[in-house]
Scaffold this motif. Structure first.
Motif, PDB file in Angstrom:
ATOM      1  N   ILE A  51     -66.094  57.544   1.566  1.00  0.00           N
ATOM      2  CA  ILE A  51     -66.683  57.561   0.222  1.00  0.00           C
ATOM      3  C   ILE A  51     -67.947  56.719   0.265  1.00  0.00           C
ATOM      4  CG2 ILE A  51     -66.361  56.953  -2.204  1.00  0.00           C
ATOM      5  CD1 ILE A  51     -63.366  57.291  -1.784  1.00  0.00           C
ATOM      6  N   GLY A  52     -69.076  57.303  -0.160  1.00  0.00           N
ATOM      7  CA  GLY A  52     -70.353  56.611  -0.116  1.00  0.00           C
ATOM      8  C   GLY A  52     -70.492  55.584  -1.227  1.00  0.00           C
ATOM      9  N   GLU A  53     -71.690  55.011  -1.332  1.00  0.00           N
ATOM     10  CA  GLU A  53     -71.957  54.028  -2.372  1.00  0.00           C
ATOM     11  C   GLU A  53     -72.275  54.714  -3.698  1.00  0.00           C
ATOM     12  OE1 GLU A  53     -75.031  51.426  -1.131  1.00  0.00           O
ATOM     13  OE2 GLU A  53     -73.852  50.486   0.459  1.00  0.00           O
ATOM     14  N   THR A  54     -71.951  54.057  -4.775  1.00  0.00           N
ATOM     15  CA  THR A  54     -72.202  54.590  -6.110  1.00  0.00           C
ATOM     16  C   THR A  54     -73.672  54.399  -6.484  1.00  0.00           C
ATOM     17  OG1 THR A  54     -69.950  53.977  -6.725  1.00  0.00           O
ATOM     18  CG2 THR A  54     -71.463  54.499  -8.515  1.00  0.00           C
ATOM     19  N   ASP A  55     -74.317  55.474  -6.979  1.00  0.00           N
ATOM     20  CA  ASP A  55     -75.729  55.378  -7.344  1.00  0.00           C
ATOM     21  C   ASP A  55     -75.877  54.880  -8.779  1.00  0.00           C
ATOM     22  OD1 ASP A  55     -75.235  57.519  -9.043  1.00  0.00           O
ATOM     23  OD2 ASP A  55     -76.106  59.012  -7.705  1.00  0.00           O
TER      24      ASP A  55
ATOM     25  N   VAL B  41     -69.511  63.242  -7.011  1.00  0.00           N
ATOM     26  CA  VAL B  41     -68.652  63.215  -8.196  1.00  0.00           C
ATOM     27  C   VAL B  41     -68.863  61.902  -8.947  1.00  0.00           C
ATOM     28  CG1 VAL B  41     -66.893  64.685  -7.148  1.00  0.00           C
ATOM     29  CG2 VAL B  41     -66.713  62.205  -6.931  1.00  0.00           C
ATOM     30  N   PRO B  42     -68.526  61.864 -10.240  1.00  0.00           N
ATOM     31  CA  PRO B  42     -68.606  60.598 -10.982  1.00  0.00           C
ATOM     32  C   PRO B  42     -67.569  59.607 -10.454  1.00  0.00           C
ATOM     33  CG  PRO B  42     -68.468  62.481 -12.472  1.00  0.00           C
ATOM     34  CD  PRO B  42     -68.164  62.996 -11.108  1.00  0.00           C
ATOM     35  N   ASN B  43     -67.962  58.366 -10.331  1.00  0.00           N
ATOM     36  CA  ASN B  43     -67.032  57.303  -9.953  1.00  0.00           C
ATOM     37  C   ASN B  43     -66.525  56.658 -11.234  1.00  0.00           C
ATOM     38  OD1 ASN B  43     -65.579  55.167  -8.979  1.00  0.00           O
ATOM     39  ND2 ASN B  43     -67.212  54.335  -7.687  1.00  0.00           N
ATOM     40  N   ARG B  44     -65.303  57.000 -11.640  1.00  0.00           N
ATOM     41  CA  ARG B  44     -64.775  56.528 -12.919  1.00  0.00           C
ATOM     42  C   ARG B  44     -64.402  55.054 -12.898  1.00  0.00           C
ATOM     43  NH1 ARG B  44     -62.482  61.750 -12.422  1.00  0.00           N
ATOM     44  NH2 ARG B  44     -63.238  63.192 -14.006  1.00  0.00           N
ATOM     45  N   LEU B  45     -64.477  54.431 -11.708  1.00  0.00           N
ATOM     46  CA  LEU B  45     -64.146  53.014 -11.614  1.00  0.00           C
ATOM     47  C   LEU B  45     -65.313  52.114 -12.008  1.00  0.00           C
ATOM     48  CD1 LEU B  45     -62.118  52.983  -8.275  1.00  0.00           C
ATOM     49  CD2 LEU B  45     -61.252  53.075 -10.611  1.00  0.00           C
ATOM     50  N   VAL B  46     -66.498  52.712 -12.149  1.00  0.00           N
ATOM     51  CA  VAL B  46     -67.672  51.928 -12.514  1.00  0.00           C
ATOM     52  C   VAL B  46     -68.354  52.592 -13.702  1.00  0.00           C
ATOM     53  CG1 VAL B  46     -68.035  51.125 -10.161  1.00  0.00           C
ATOM     54  CG2 VAL B  46     -69.224  53.171 -10.945  1.00  0.00           C
ATOM     55  N   LYS B  47     -69.165  51.850 -14.405  1.00  0.00           N
ATOM     56  CA  LYS B  47     -69.931  52.377 -15.527  1.00  0.00           C
ATOM     57  C   LYS B  47     -71.377  52.595 -15.098  1.00  0.00           C
ATOM     58  CE  LYS B  47     -67.240  50.385 -19.314  1.00  0.00           C
ATOM     59  NZ  LYS B  47     -67.282  49.537 -20.518  1.00  0.00           N
ATOM     60  N   SER B  48     -71.933  53.707 -15.559  1.00  0.00           N
ATOM     61  CA  SER B  48     -73.325  53.999 -15.228  1.00  0.00           C
ATOM     62  C   SER B  48     -74.257  52.970 -15.862  1.00  0.00           C
ATOM     63  CB  SER B  48     -73.690  55.410 -15.720  1.00  0.00           C
ATOM     64  OG  SER B  48     -75.068  55.630 -15.604  1.00  0.00           O
ATOM     65  N   SER B  49     -75.246  52.536 -15.095  1.00  0.00           N
ATOM     66  CA  SER B  49     -76.200  51.551 -15.614  1.00  0.00           C
ATOM     67  C   SER B  49     -77.220  52.183 -16.548  1.00  0.00           C
ATOM     68  CB  SER B  49     -76.930  50.875 -14.442  1.00  0.00           C
ATOM     69  OG  SER B  49     -77.632  51.854 -13.679  1.00  0.00           O
TER      70      SER B  49
ATOM     71  N   ASN C 168     -76.544  56.390 -11.411  1.00  0.00           N
ATOM     72  CA  ASN C 168     -75.989  57.291 -12.414  1.00  0.00           C
ATOM     73  C   ASN C 168     -74.472  57.257 -12.452  1.00  0.00           C
ATOM     74  OD1 ASN C 168     -78.534  58.325 -13.265  1.00  0.00           O
ATOM     75  ND2 ASN C 168     -78.594  59.615 -11.438  1.00  0.00           N
ATOM     76  N   GLY C 169     -73.888  56.380 -11.628  1.00  0.00           N
ATOM     77  CA  GLY C 169     -72.435  56.276 -11.600  1.00  0.00           C
ATOM     78  C   GLY C 169     -71.769  57.347 -10.766  1.00  0.00           C
ATOM     79  N   GLU C 170     -72.540  58.018  -9.888  1.00  0.00           N
ATOM     80  CA  GLU C 170     -71.975  59.067  -9.043  1.00  0.00           C
ATOM     81  C   GLU C 170     -71.864  58.592  -7.601  1.00  0.00           C
ATOM     82  OE1 GLU C 170     -74.364  62.560  -9.612  1.00  0.00           O
ATOM     83  OE2 GLU C 170     -73.154  63.175 -11.339  1.00  0.00           O
ATOM     84  N   VAL C 171     -70.963  59.205  -6.863  1.00  0.00           N
ATOM     85  CA  VAL C 171     -70.682  58.797  -5.493  1.00  0.00           C
ATOM     86  C   VAL C 171     -70.516  60.039  -4.618  1.00  0.00           C
ATOM     87  CG1 VAL C 171     -68.183  58.737  -5.881  1.00  0.00           C
ATOM     88  CG2 VAL C 171     -69.184  57.310  -4.103  1.00  0.00           C
ATOM     89  N   LYS C 172     -70.938  59.942  -3.342  1.00  0.00           N
ATOM     90  CA  LYS C 172     -70.743  61.027  -2.391  1.00  0.00           C
ATOM     91  C   LYS C 172     -69.376  60.894  -1.727  1.00  0.00           C
ATOM     92  CE  LYS C 172     -75.388  62.438  -0.939  1.00  0.00           C
ATOM     93  NZ  LYS C 172     -76.314  62.534   0.218  1.00  0.00           N
ATOM     94  N   VAL C 173     -68.673  62.020  -1.642  1.00  0.00           N
ATOM     95  CA  VAL C 173     -67.356  62.043  -0.998  1.00  0.00           C
ATOM     96  C   VAL C 173     -67.442  62.971   0.216  1.00  0.00           C
ATOM     97  CG1 VAL C 173     -64.916  62.600  -1.287  1.00  0.00           C
ATOM     98  CG2 VAL C 173     -66.213  61.645  -3.206  1.00  0.00           C
ATOM     99  N   PHE C 174     -67.071  62.434   1.384  1.00  0.00           N
ATOM    100  CA  PHE C 174     -67.091  63.193   2.643  1.00  0.00           C
ATOM    101  C   PHE C 174     -65.648  63.527   3.018  1.00  0.00           C
ATOM    102  CE2 PHE C 174     -70.685  60.359   2.421  1.00  0.00           C
ATOM    103  CZ  PHE C 174     -71.761  61.097   2.888  1.00  0.00           C
TER     104      PHE C 174
END
Length: 359
Positions: A246-250, A270-278, A252-258
């Motif tokens: 799992i990549g780093e969260t950008d 996909v959105p990372n629901r564990l963090v809030k978008s800045s 926009n609160g999205e993350v790359k999943v490999f």
């Protein structure tokens, strides 16, 4: 060897017990946190299922630390409504009102004060209209008048006013709404009883696919890098899924999943629901500004009924907010013109976010 012998097979009982012990471990994240008997039940009189549901709702609204306030307010609301029988769905109505009052800092005296304006949850309005039936002696006149604002309640049996359902026509209508998807009788029954919930479920099904085929632990908690699961999405059609990284969260609160799908490498964002978008910061309603209408609680904007430039009258519906199955309508408190609308259907909002500006 007495006439009170149950005839139960204790070995079978232990097998059932062992099974449910394993099932409960899968749902550990949803435990209510009640580790011992709670005498508080004699105060709030919540049914067991209501207790766990309401605690989850309070947690989602950021009110978990105020749980004892929620319990006390639940008791106050129950008395305010006439000490009603609390079963599904009447217990939910009491819970909706209690959560709204705690989130907005309202007291029972303020709610019952005819001069203090309150936006009641839709479930409260629906119950006071008589759509769940009538308690012995009816609802207290004061709260009934304030909720319904002069509207006459239905005091007859609610089911007597329901129009007969044309099952074949409803079947065709549902199939059309689902863009031609085949609808069985079970789907139709679900739609007729809970139309909004069913359509929301089908919408998520279209967006995410048949997630019910995922293993329970994966469905609730996700996968860890290096983990591999098997999911049968159709009879004979099986997917082998292996999470690689799992990549780093950008920003926009999205993350790359490999991951690998049946041995083939894939990458999705996909959105990372564990963090809030800045970037999702919303303006807040100014305290004391009569032209600012803020969100009374966190949730999702269900509908927006007005547009900029529109003239509204006192009591007109502006928008509705949904939070953990609780829907609340926001109404105009005076005649005005809409200056700006800062909410869109489906948008996530926090408490005190600016929703509508009046001129």
């Amino acid at each position: 060897h007495t006439d009170r012998d149950t005839g139960l097979d204790i070995t079978a009982v232990r097998e059932i017990s062992d099974y449910w012990e394993g099932v409960r471990a899968q749902y550990a994240a949803f435990e209510s946190g009640l580790q011992a008997p709670a005498s508080e039940v004699y105060l709030h009189e919540m049914p067991g299922g209501q207790f766990t549901n309401l605690k989850a709702q309070a947690r989602s609204l950021g009110l978990e630390e105020k749980w004892h306030d929620v319990a006390q307010t639940y008791a106050d609301v129950n008395q305010m409504f006439g000490d009603i029988v609390k079963v599904t769905p009447s217990s939910k109505v009491v819970g909706d009102m209690a959560l709204m009052m705690v989130s907005q800092g309202l007291t029972r005296a303020e709610v019952e004060d005819p001069s203090h304006d309150v936006a009641f949850p839709d479930s409260v309005i629906d119950m006071m209209r008589g759509n769940l039936g009538q308690p012995p002696g009816g609802f207290p006149a004061g709260i009934l008048d304030k909720v319904l604002k002069g509207e006459a309640p239905n005091t007859a049996r609610p089911g007597a006013h329901l129009a007969p359902v044309d099952l074949e026509a409803a079947h065709k209508d549902l199939s059309t709404q689902l863009e031609g998807k085949e609808v069985d009788r079970e789907d139709l029954n679900g739609y007729l009883m809970y139309p909004k919930v069913f359509l929301d479920y089908m919408g998520r099904h279209r967006a995410y696919g048949p997630v019910r085929t995922l293993p329970t632990r994966t469905f609730f908690y996700g996968m860890e890098p290096g983990e591999e699961i098997t999911a049968e999405i159709d009879p004979g059609k099986t997917l082998e899924i292996r999470l690689q990284a799992i990549g780093e969260t950008d920003e926009n609160g999205e993350v790359k999943v490999f991951f690998e799908l049946n041995g083939q490498p894939r990458v999705i964002r996909v959105p990372n629901r564990l963090v809030k978008s800045s970037t999702a910061q919303r303006p807040k309603a100014e305290a004391g500004n009569a032209n600012h209408i803020g969100a009374p609680m966190p949730g999702v904007v269900a509908t927006v009924a007005v547009t900029a430039g529109q003239e509204v009258k006192e009591g007109d519906l502006l928008l509705t907010i949904e939070a953990m199955k609780m829907e609340t309508g926001i109404h105009a408190e005076r005649d005005a013109t809409i200056k700006a609308v800062h909410a869109t259907p489906g948008g996530q909002i926090d408490a005190k976010d600016l929703l509508v500006e009046l001129q």
